[in-house]
Design a protein around this motif. Sequence first.
Motif, PDB file in Angstrom:
ATOM      1  N   ALA A  52       3.309  -1.149   3.241  1.00  0.00           N
ATOM      2  CA  ALA A  52       2.896  -2.340   3.976  1.00  0.00           C
ATOM      3  C   ALA A  52       2.163  -3.299   3.046  1.00  0.00           C
ATOM      4  CB  ALA A  52       1.987  -1.960   5.145  1.00  0.00           C
ATOM      5  N   ILE A  53       2.257  -4.601   3.356  1.00  0.00           N
ATOM      6  CA  ILE A  53       1.479  -5.594   2.619  1.00  0.00           C
ATOM      7  C   ILE A  53       0.054  -5.539   3.146  1.00  0.00           C
ATOM      8  CG2 ILE A  53       1.218  -8.046   2.083  1.00  0.00           C
ATOM      9  CD1 ILE A  53       4.210  -8.371   2.547  1.00  0.00           C
ATOM     10  N   GLY A  54      -0.893  -5.274   2.262  1.00  0.00           N
ATOM     11  CA  GLY A  54      -2.284  -5.114   2.657  1.00  0.00           C
ATOM     12  C   GLY A  54      -2.922  -6.412   3.111  1.00  0.00           C
ATOM     13  N   GLU A  55      -4.145  -6.291   3.636  1.00  0.00           N
ATOM     14  CA  GLU A  55      -4.854  -7.451   4.177  1.00  0.00           C
ATOM     15  C   GLU A  55      -5.039  -8.536   3.119  1.00  0.00           C
ATOM     16  OE1 GLU A  55      -6.777 -10.010   6.724  1.00  0.00           O
ATOM     17  OE2 GLU A  55      -5.588  -8.210   7.150  1.00  0.00           O
ATOM     18  N   GLU A  56      -5.381  -8.141   1.906  1.00  0.00           N
ATOM     19  CA  GLU A  56      -5.556  -9.133   0.837  1.00  0.00           C
ATOM     20  C   GLU A  56      -4.253  -9.893   0.585  1.00  0.00           C
ATOM     21  OE1 GLU A  56      -6.471  -9.460  -3.974  1.00  0.00           O
ATOM     22  OE2 GLU A  56      -6.575  -7.503  -2.974  1.00  0.00           O
ATOM     23  N   GLY A  57      -3.160  -9.153   0.559  1.00  0.00           N
ATOM     24  CA  GLY A  57      -1.870  -9.789   0.322  1.00  0.00           C
ATOM     25  C   GLY A  57      -1.488 -10.751   1.428  1.00  0.00           C
ATOM     26  N   VAL A  58      -1.743 -10.359   2.688  1.00  0.00           N
ATOM     27  CA  VAL A  58      -1.412 -11.226   3.817  1.00  0.00           C
ATOM     28  C   VAL A  58      -2.263 -12.495   3.788  1.00  0.00           C
ATOM     29  CG1 VAL A  58      -1.327 -11.414   6.325  1.00  0.00           C
ATOM     30  CG2 VAL A  58      -0.703  -9.264   5.229  1.00  0.00           C
ATOM     31  N   GLU A  59      -3.543 -12.338   3.468  1.00  0.00           N
ATOM     32  CA  GLU A  59      -4.425 -13.508   3.394  1.00  0.00           C
ATOM     33  C   GLU A  59      -3.981 -14.460   2.293  1.00  0.00           C
ATOM     34  OE1 GLU A  59      -8.464 -12.327   2.993  1.00  0.00           O
ATOM     35  OE2 GLU A  59      -8.617 -11.526   5.037  1.00  0.00           O
ATOM     36  N   ARG A  60      -3.653 -13.909   1.136  1.00  0.00           N
ATOM     37  CA  ARG A  60      -3.203 -14.743   0.025  1.00  0.00           C
ATOM     38  C   ARG A  60      -1.876 -15.433   0.342  1.00  0.00           C
ATOM     39  NH1 ARG A  60      -3.377 -10.918  -5.104  1.00  0.00           N
ATOM     40  NH2 ARG A  60      -2.267 -12.695  -5.994  1.00  0.00           N
ATOM     41  N   LEU A  61      -0.983 -14.703   1.015  1.00  0.00           N
ATOM     42  CA  LEU A  61       0.298 -15.296   1.392  1.00  0.00           C
ATOM     43  C   LEU A  61       0.092 -16.440   2.369  1.00  0.00           C
ATOM     44  CD1 LEU A  61       3.362 -15.416   1.564  1.00  0.00           C
ATOM     45  CD2 LEU A  61       3.277 -13.553   3.240  1.00  0.00           C
ATOM     46  N   THR A  62      -0.743 -16.217   3.373  1.00  0.00           N
ATOM     47  CA  THR A  62      -0.995 -17.255   4.379  1.00  0.00           C
ATOM     48  C   THR A  62      -1.599 -18.505   3.741  1.00  0.00           C
ATOM     49  OG1 THR A  62      -1.337 -15.553   6.074  1.00  0.00           O
ATOM     50  CG2 THR A  62      -2.189 -17.746   6.540  1.00  0.00           C
ATOM     51  N   LEU A  63      -2.563 -18.298   2.863  1.00  0.00           N
ATOM     52  CA  LEU A  63      -3.193 -19.424   2.184  1.00  0.00           C
ATOM     53  C   LEU A  63      -2.184 -20.172   1.311  1.00  0.00           C
ATOM     54  CD1 LEU A  63      -5.708 -21.048   1.329  1.00  0.00           C
ATOM     55  CD2 LEU A  63      -6.135 -19.299  -0.416  1.00  0.00           C
ATOM     56  N   THR A  64      -1.352 -19.422   0.614  1.00  0.00           N
ATOM     57  CA  THR A  64      -0.382 -20.037  -0.289  1.00  0.00           C
ATOM     58  C   THR A  64       0.665 -20.834   0.476  1.00  0.00           C
ATOM     59  OG1 THR A  64      -0.705 -18.217  -1.859  1.00  0.00           O
ATOM     60  CG2 THR A  64       1.250 -19.577  -2.148  1.00  0.00           C
ATOM     61  N   VAL A  65       1.124 -20.303   1.609  1.00  0.00           N
ATOM     62  CA  VAL A  65       2.093 -21.025   2.433  1.00  0.00           C
ATOM     63  C   VAL A  65       1.471 -22.318   2.960  1.00  0.00           C
ATOM     64  CG1 VAL A  65       3.383 -20.970   4.604  1.00  0.00           C
ATOM     65  CG2 VAL A  65       3.459 -19.011   3.056  1.00  0.00           C
ATOM     66  N   ARG A  66       0.217 -22.224   3.401  1.00  0.00           N
ATOM     67  CA  ARG A  66      -0.462 -23.422   3.913  1.00  0.00           C
ATOM     68  C   ARG A  66      -0.577 -24.481   2.807  1.00  0.00           C
ATOM     69  NH1 ARG A  66      -5.008 -21.241   5.375  1.00  0.00           N
ATOM     70  NH2 ARG A  66      -4.351 -20.743   7.499  1.00  0.00           N
ATOM     71  N   GLU A  67      -0.936 -24.059   1.602  1.00  0.00           N
ATOM     72  CA  GLU A  67      -1.055 -24.991   0.486  1.00  0.00           C
ATOM     73  C   GLU A  67       0.295 -25.620   0.149  1.00  0.00           C
ATOM     74  OE1 GLU A  67      -2.696 -22.595  -2.588  1.00  0.00           O
ATOM     75  OE2 GLU A  67      -4.778 -22.889  -1.943  1.00  0.00           O
TER      76      GLU A  67
ATOM     77  N   ALA B 171       8.806  -4.771   3.736  1.00  0.00           N
ATOM     78  CA  ALA B 171       7.442  -4.310   4.023  1.00  0.00           C
ATOM     79  C   ALA B 171       7.408  -3.591   5.369  1.00  0.00           C
ATOM     80  CB  ALA B 171       6.482  -5.497   4.043  1.00  0.00           C
ATOM     81  N   ALA B 172       6.629  -2.514   5.427  1.00  0.00           N
ATOM     82  CA  ALA B 172       6.531  -1.732   6.661  1.00  0.00           C
ATOM     83  C   ALA B 172       5.966  -2.556   7.810  1.00  0.00           C
ATOM     84  CB  ALA B 172       5.677  -0.489   6.418  1.00  0.00           C
ATOM     85  N   ASN B 173       5.158  -3.550   7.492  1.00  0.00           N
ATOM     86  CA  ASN B 173       4.536  -4.392   8.520  1.00  0.00           C
ATOM     87  C   ASN B 173       5.103  -5.806   8.517  1.00  0.00           C
ATOM     88  OD1 ASN B 173       3.427  -4.976   6.010  1.00  0.00           O
ATOM     89  ND2 ASN B 173       1.405  -5.479   6.841  1.00  0.00           N
ATOM     90  N   ALA B 174       6.394  -5.930   8.210  1.00  0.00           N
ATOM     91  CA  ALA B 174       7.019  -7.245   8.068  1.00  0.00           C
ATOM     92  C   ALA B 174       6.830  -8.115   9.307  1.00  0.00           C
ATOM     93  CB  ALA B 174       8.509  -7.087   7.762  1.00  0.00           C
ATOM     94  N   GLU B 175       7.047  -7.557  10.502  1.00  0.00           N
ATOM     95  CA  GLU B 175       6.935  -8.355  11.726  1.00  0.00           C
ATOM     96  C   GLU B 175       5.521  -8.894  11.909  1.00  0.00           C
ATOM     97  OE1 GLU B 175       8.409  -6.484  15.213  1.00  0.00           O
ATOM     98  OE2 GLU B 175      10.412  -6.135  14.395  1.00  0.00           O
ATOM     99  N   ALA B 176       4.527  -8.055  11.627  1.00  0.00           N
ATOM    100  CA  ALA B 176       3.133  -8.492  11.767  1.00  0.00           C
ATOM    101  C   ALA B 176       2.801  -9.578  10.744  1.00  0.00           C
ATOM    102  CB  ALA B 176       2.196  -7.307  11.599  1.00  0.00           C
ATOM    103  N   VAL B 177       3.307  -9.432   9.528  1.00  0.00           N
ATOM    104  CA  VAL B 177       3.057 -10.434   8.485  1.00  0.00           C
ATOM    105  C   VAL B 177       3.676 -11.774   8.880  1.00  0.00           C
ATOM    106  CG1 VAL B 177       3.552 -11.080   6.099  1.00  0.00           C
ATOM    107  CG2 VAL B 177       2.870  -8.730   6.634  1.00  0.00           C
ATOM    108  N   LEU B 178       4.914 -11.743   9.350  1.00  0.00           N
ATOM    109  CA  LEU B 178       5.596 -12.976   9.745  1.00  0.00           C
ATOM    110  C   LEU B 178       4.873 -13.651  10.908  1.00  0.00           C
ATOM    111  CD1 LEU B 178       9.262 -11.667   9.552  1.00  0.00           C
ATOM    112  CD2 LEU B 178       8.203 -13.304   8.000  1.00  0.00           C
ATOM    113  N   ALA B 179       4.406 -12.840  11.869  1.00  0.00           N
ATOM    114  CA  ALA B 179       3.686 -13.393  13.018  1.00  0.00           C
ATOM    115  C   ALA B 179       2.370 -14.023  12.594  1.00  0.00           C
ATOM    116  CB  ALA B 179       3.442 -12.294  14.054  1.00  0.00           C
TER     117      ALA B 179
ATOM    118  N   ASP C  11       0.840  -1.197   0.000  1.00  0.00           N
ATOM    119  CA  ASP C  11       0.000   0.000   0.000  1.00  0.00           C
ATOM    120  C   ASP C  11       0.876   1.248   0.000  1.00  0.00           C
ATOM    121  OD1 ASP C  11       0.910   0.409   2.609  1.00  0.00           O
ATOM    122  OD2 ASP C  11      -0.875  -0.453   3.533  1.00  0.00           O
ATOM    123  N   ALA C  12       0.251   2.411   0.134  1.00  0.00           N
ATOM    124  CA  ALA C  12       0.977   3.675   0.049  1.00  0.00           C
ATOM    125  C   ALA C  12       2.033   3.822   1.138  1.00  0.00           C
ATOM    126  CB  ALA C  12      -0.013   4.839   0.114  1.00  0.00           C
ATOM    127  N   ASP C  13       1.839   3.116   2.245  1.00  0.00           N
ATOM    128  CA  ASP C  13       2.792   3.187   3.359  1.00  0.00           C
ATOM    129  C   ASP C  13       3.879   2.118   3.273  1.00  0.00           C
ATOM    130  OD1 ASP C  13       1.389   5.320   4.579  1.00  0.00           O
ATOM    131  OD2 ASP C  13      -0.052   3.893   5.437  1.00  0.00           O
TER     132      ASP C  13
END
Length: 309
Positions: free
Chosen positions: A47-62, A86-94, A43-45
């Motif tokens: 950070a990986i947006g909510e859609e991106g985090v959801e897609r990443l989580t799903l893809t890793v699980r698959e 990413a500005a929210n890297a720690e939150a994404v990894l968690a 996003d403009a800041d």
Amino acid sequence: MRLGVLDVGSNTVHLLVVDAHPGARPLPAYSHKAELKLAELLDADGAIGEEGVERLTLTVREAMQVAEDKGVQAVVPFATSAVREAANAEAVLARVAAETGVELEVVSGEDEARLTFLAVRRWFGWSSGRLLVFDIGGGSLEIAYGLDEEPDAAVSLPLGAGRLTAGRLPGDPPAADDVRALRRHVRAEIARIVGEFTRFGEPDHVVATSKTFKQLARLAGAARSAEGLYVQRELARTSLEEWVPKLAEMPAEERANLPGVSEGRARQLLAGALVAEGAMDLFGIDKLEICPWALREGMILRRLDHLRL
């Protein structure tokens, strides 16, 4: 043993399954890819947006389910520039760890260069002498130089093909002014670090890895991937200089019809070509060889080396 390496990159999430043991070359057994283009989901800041985090989580699980299905005994999971910066890297990894149980190792840019160099060194062997290695990813450009398995110099620059396309080439095809501005930017960034490498002297062997270089080499007449890993593939600067203006005039749909160019990477091929051309020109390289091994293989080799200790 059967190992898996899960690469969360700027363009794709790639699970590579290999059969390997210490002292032997890893033999590819299976490959699973999902195209996410995380570098374009910021996003403009930054950070990986909510859609991106959801897609990443799903893809890793698959991907982990595929690893289980294929009998993988251990998975080496890691993330590169898109997550790293990413500005929210720690939150994404968690979030990924909480929902999938996978703790991604964030590889620094310098370590990307070092591990890619290790893979190239093992592929070509000691007889290749002093190596100069280039790797263009979705988010960054890695350069490494050295005589041993540990490079004498290793640098990462924010010149990935996906990053530059999303941030600096909005048109399809892009405006000529945007292409010229990107060319200036790329060359200024590379010129800043050339001296860190040239002080070590001329390399004996110049090598490139990554999908971008492979596609550019294929455009220039290199053998198709179907002809096997062990066919020598090269990219000459003169051929690249001929293709850059052609690519600049083509929309992505037309580029996708070129030999060896995938639809998913067609749009960012011009940016990658500008980076490759700038690197070869500023380092004074007339021709380089394509190596089929890169960061993923470097991660596997490092894991196998640790098992031997």
